[in-house]
Design a protein around this motif. Structure first.
Motif, PDB file in Angstrom:
ATOM      1  N   SER A 252       0.044 -15.437   4.067  1.00  0.00           N
ATOM      2  CA  SER A 252      -0.268 -15.868   2.645  1.00  0.00           C
ATOM      3  C   SER A 252       0.432 -16.875   2.498  1.00  0.00           C
ATOM      4  O   SER A 252       1.637 -16.989   2.679  1.00  0.00           O
ATOM      5  CB  SER A 252       0.025 -14.468   1.921  1.00  0.00           C
ATOM      6  N   VAL A 253       0.049 -17.872   1.881  1.00  0.00           N
ATOM      7  CA  VAL A 253       0.780 -19.270   1.729  1.00  0.00           C
ATOM      8  C   VAL A 253       1.294 -19.116   0.259  1.00  0.00           C
ATOM      9  O   VAL A 253       2.567 -19.449   0.160  1.00  0.00           O
ATOM     10  CB  VAL A 253      -0.411 -20.596   1.699  1.00  0.00           C
ATOM     11  N   TYR A 254       0.660 -18.811  -0.802  1.00  0.00           N
ATOM     12  CA  TYR A 254       1.265 -18.837  -2.096  1.00  0.00           C
ATOM     13  C   TYR A 254       1.399 -17.334  -2.757  1.00  0.00           C
ATOM     14  O   TYR A 254       1.669 -17.547  -4.015  1.00  0.00           O
ATOM     15  CB  TYR A 254       0.424 -19.644  -2.950  1.00  0.00           C
ATOM     16  N   GLY A 255       1.063 -16.380  -2.051  1.00  0.00           N
ATOM     17  CA  GLY A 255       1.231 -15.145  -2.352  1.00  0.00           C
ATOM     18  C   GLY A 255      -0.195 -14.442  -3.144  1.00  0.00           C
ATOM     19  O   GLY A 255       0.025 -13.302  -3.117  1.00  0.00           O
ATOM     20  N   ALA A 261      -3.513  -7.962  -0.122  1.00  0.00           N
ATOM     21  CA  ALA A 261      -3.639  -7.050   1.013  1.00  0.00           C
ATOM     22  C   ALA A 261      -2.491  -5.975   0.293  1.00  0.00           C
ATOM     23  O   ALA A 261      -3.055  -4.653   0.858  1.00  0.00           O
ATOM     24  CB  ALA A 261      -2.571  -7.921   1.972  1.00  0.00           C
ATOM     25  N   GLU A 262      -1.668  -6.229  -0.714  1.00  0.00           N
ATOM     26  CA  GLU A 262      -0.708  -5.202  -1.032  1.00  0.00           C
ATOM     27  C   GLU A 262      -1.723  -4.006  -1.883  1.00  0.00           C
ATOM     28  O   GLU A 262      -1.460  -2.834  -2.134  1.00  0.00           O
ATOM     29  CB  GLU A 262       0.477  -5.592  -1.767  1.00  0.00           C
ATOM     30  N   LEU A 263      -2.537  -4.737  -2.584  1.00  0.00           N
ATOM     31  CA  LEU A 263      -3.536  -3.917  -3.662  1.00  0.00           C
ATOM     32  C   LEU A 263      -4.305  -2.755  -2.641  1.00  0.00           C
ATOM     33  O   LEU A 263      -4.482  -1.914  -2.932  1.00  0.00           O
ATOM     34  CB  LEU A 263      -4.361  -4.945  -4.368  1.00  0.00           C
ATOM     35  N   LEU A 264      -4.824  -3.736  -1.655  1.00  0.00           N
ATOM     36  CA  LEU A 264      -5.675  -2.566  -0.617  1.00  0.00           C
ATOM     37  C   LEU A 264      -4.953  -1.589  -0.136  1.00  0.00           C
ATOM     38  O   LEU A 264      -5.206  -0.565  -0.079  1.00  0.00           O
ATOM     39  CB  LEU A 264      -6.227  -3.494   0.483  1.00  0.00           C
ATOM     40  N   ALA A 265      -3.700  -1.860   0.193  1.00  0.00           N
ATOM     41  CA  ALA A 265      -2.946  -0.719   0.762  1.00  0.00           C
ATOM     42  C   ALA A 265      -2.607   0.618  -0.238  1.00  0.00           C
ATOM     43  O   ALA A 265      -2.554   1.521   0.013  1.00  0.00           O
ATOM     44  CB  ALA A 265      -1.512  -1.542   1.359  1.00  0.00           C
ATOM     45  N   ALA A 266      -2.322  -0.177  -1.544  1.00  0.00           N
ATOM     46  CA  ALA A 266      -1.953   0.944  -2.555  1.00  0.00           C
ATOM     47  C   ALA A 266      -3.184   1.762  -2.826  1.00  0.00           C
ATOM     48  O   ALA A 266      -3.259   2.820  -2.974  1.00  0.00           O
ATOM     49  CB  ALA A 266      -1.662   0.168  -3.842  1.00  0.00           C
ATOM     50  N   LYS A 267      -4.389   1.166  -2.944  1.00  0.00           N
ATOM     51  CA  LYS A 267      -5.696   1.890  -3.176  1.00  0.00           C
ATOM     52  C   LYS A 267      -5.940   2.906  -1.798  1.00  0.00           C
ATOM     53  O   LYS A 267      -6.109   4.227  -2.236  1.00  0.00           O
ATOM     54  CB  LYS A 267      -6.905   0.870  -3.121  1.00  0.00           C
ATOM     55  N   LEU A 268      -5.829   2.437  -0.761  1.00  0.00           N
ATOM     56  CA  LEU A 268      -5.868   3.165   0.406  1.00  0.00           C
ATOM     57  C   LEU A 268      -4.829   4.578   0.356  1.00  0.00           C
ATOM     58  O   LEU A 268      -5.292   5.786   0.627  1.00  0.00           O
ATOM     59  CB  LEU A 268      -5.583   2.660   1.661  1.00  0.00           C
ATOM     60  N   GLU A 269      -3.493   4.360  -0.008  1.00  0.00           N
ATOM     61  CA  GLU A 269      -2.806   5.288  -0.393  1.00  0.00           C
ATOM     62  C   GLU A 269      -3.325   6.363  -1.329  1.00  0.00           C
ATOM     63  O   GLU A 269      -3.049   7.640  -1.125  1.00  0.00           O
ATOM     64  CB  GLU A 269      -1.189   4.882  -0.609  1.00  0.00           C
ATOM     65  N   GLU A 270      -3.500   5.575  -2.417  1.00  0.00           N
ATOM     66  CA  GLU A 270      -4.010   6.619  -3.635  1.00  0.00           C
ATOM     67  C   GLU A 270      -5.185   7.599  -3.230  1.00  0.00           C
ATOM     68  O   GLU A 270      -5.520   8.761  -3.486  1.00  0.00           O
ATOM     69  CB  GLU A 270      -4.488   5.690  -4.973  1.00  0.00           C
ATOM     70  N   LYS A 271      -5.971   7.031  -2.089  1.00  0.00           N
ATOM     71  CA  LYS A 271      -7.405   7.715  -1.891  1.00  0.00           C
ATOM     72  C   LYS A 271      -7.020   8.441  -0.658  1.00  0.00           C
ATOM     73  O   LYS A 271      -7.901   9.372  -0.123  1.00  0.00           O
ATOM     74  CB  LYS A 271      -8.359   6.810  -1.417  1.00  0.00           C
TER      75      LYS A 271
END
Length: 388
Positions: A252-255, A261-271
């Protein structure tokens, strides 16, 4: 250290090293293992890195108690194991060197002035060497992970000396808080992983042997639950997923790609995804990401378009996967580009020759995440969970 009544450990621990082979981080140091088989004829198994020549020779002398070795068995010519060979042969001028023909050729390349033409014993595949009560059988293991490699089986004590096989990162006098698996896995996929077919061939040979001890050139001597370690090597070398889970490797260049990527990780953990490993492959240890990509059954590559290509570190990461024969996985892509996203196209082109890769729908971000992208990432999490 005593391996068996007749087999003594004379290896060394390296706490000075920062990078193994010039690029693997080894925060727990490194071990260079060597062994002495005491019998009517004494055999020393391999040497050590040049920084520890004198310590190693001292360890041998202490074990020998004034006796002289008959043989130096050379299983692998990489310098972390071969650099002290000349010093040994100079110290013990009557000792013979036992190795494969390719190993002797390499020996001449490393030690240009060493002349041991009258001290060579050529090992034959499945050939034997009698020490007295111990009979050594040589098991050729080409390309595990160099072409000259052989392993050695001692039928009396049922010890298989495995060269770099079953090795791990870390010094032997440092307790590894994560146990054997993590650093052994990172070692395997970093160093041996390209040669899965060759490892499978050696495992088939080993299956015919009655093995009580596995004695590698790196890491601990394995004496219990050997089926566990052999099973791990069977999984790794056949490119099967070891565990259910998702590895997310991102740049990631500017975040903004990091946010996705972090949103996807959070969604996977929620599921309820059993394991989610997320790695910034620029700032974190990329070899951990390689290890996890092979460990888990699903992989997400998240990266920006850069010079009409993918970000350079992502390209390098994928090169590492391709070189090691990555296969049998479900893969998804999150790409980002401000005016002409190209990363997904480039990633798929680079990975097109890999076997049994199942692709999920790509999420394309234009500069920063939109509400629609957030919904797409939620759906991607669902798709990844369904692919379990």
């Amino acid at each position: 250290m005593t391996v068996t009544n007749d087999i003594k450990f004379v290896g060394v621990n390296d706490h000075q090293i920062d990078l193994f082979e010039g690029h693997y981080e080894v925060p727990l140091g490194m071990a260079y293992n060597s062994y002495v088989i005491m019998d009517e004829k004494i055999a020393v198994m391999d040497s050590v890195d040049v920084k520890f020549t004198e310590e190693w020779l001292g360890n041998i002398e202490a074990v020998l108690g004034g006796k002289k070795p008959e043989y130096l068995i050379i299983q692998h010519m990489e310098p972390d194991h071969s650099a002290s060979i000349k010093a040994f042969l100079d110290k013990y001028p009557e000792a013979k060197a036992v190795a494969t023909a390719p190993a002797f050729k390499m020996l001449g390349n490393y030690f240009r002035t060493l002349d041991i033409s009258d001290r060579k014993v050529a090992a034959a595949n499945n050939g034997t060497l009698e020490l007295g009560s111990h009979t050594l059988t040589f098991v050729f293991a080409p390309m595990v992970h160099w072409p000259e490699v052989m392993m050695t089986y001692d039928s009396k004590d049922k010890v298989l000396f495995t060269a770099d096989g079953f090795g791990k990162f870390g010094a032997n006098d440092v307790e590894d808080p994560e146990g054997w698996d993590c650093e052994a896995r990172r070692y395997y996929f970093g160093i041996v992983g390209k040669f899965g077919a060759q490892v499978q061939a050696v495992l088939k040979k080993a299956a015919a042997l009655d093995i009580a001890v596995i004695a590698p050139l790196h890491g601990p001597v394995l004496t219990e639950n050997l089926g566990y370690y052999i099973n791990k090597y069977d999984i790794w070398s056949s490119y099967r997923a070891e565990d259910k889970g998702v590895t997310i490797a991102y740049t990631s260049v500017y975040g903004h790609t990091k946010e996705a990527a972090e949103l996807l990780a959070a969604k996977l953990e929620e599921k309820g995804c059993p394991e989610v490993e997320i790695t910034d492959i620029v700032r974190d240890d990329v070899h951990e990401a390689i290890e996890n990509a092979f460990r888990y059954d699903r992989l997400v590559l998240a990266t920006t378009t850069y010079n009409n290509e993918m970000f350079p570190n992502m390209r390098s990461f994928i090169d590492d996967l391709v070189e090691r024969g990555y296969k049998n996985r479900t893969v998804a892509i999150i790409e980002n580009g401000s005016w002409g996203p190209q990363a997904a196209k480039c990633i798929k082109a680079k990975m097109e020759g890999l076997q049994n890769i199942s692709w999920l729908d790509t999420v394309t971000i234009l500069s920063s995440m939109s509400d629609a992208n957030a919904d797409e990432i939620d759906k991607l999490a669902d798709a990844l969970m369904a692919a379990e």
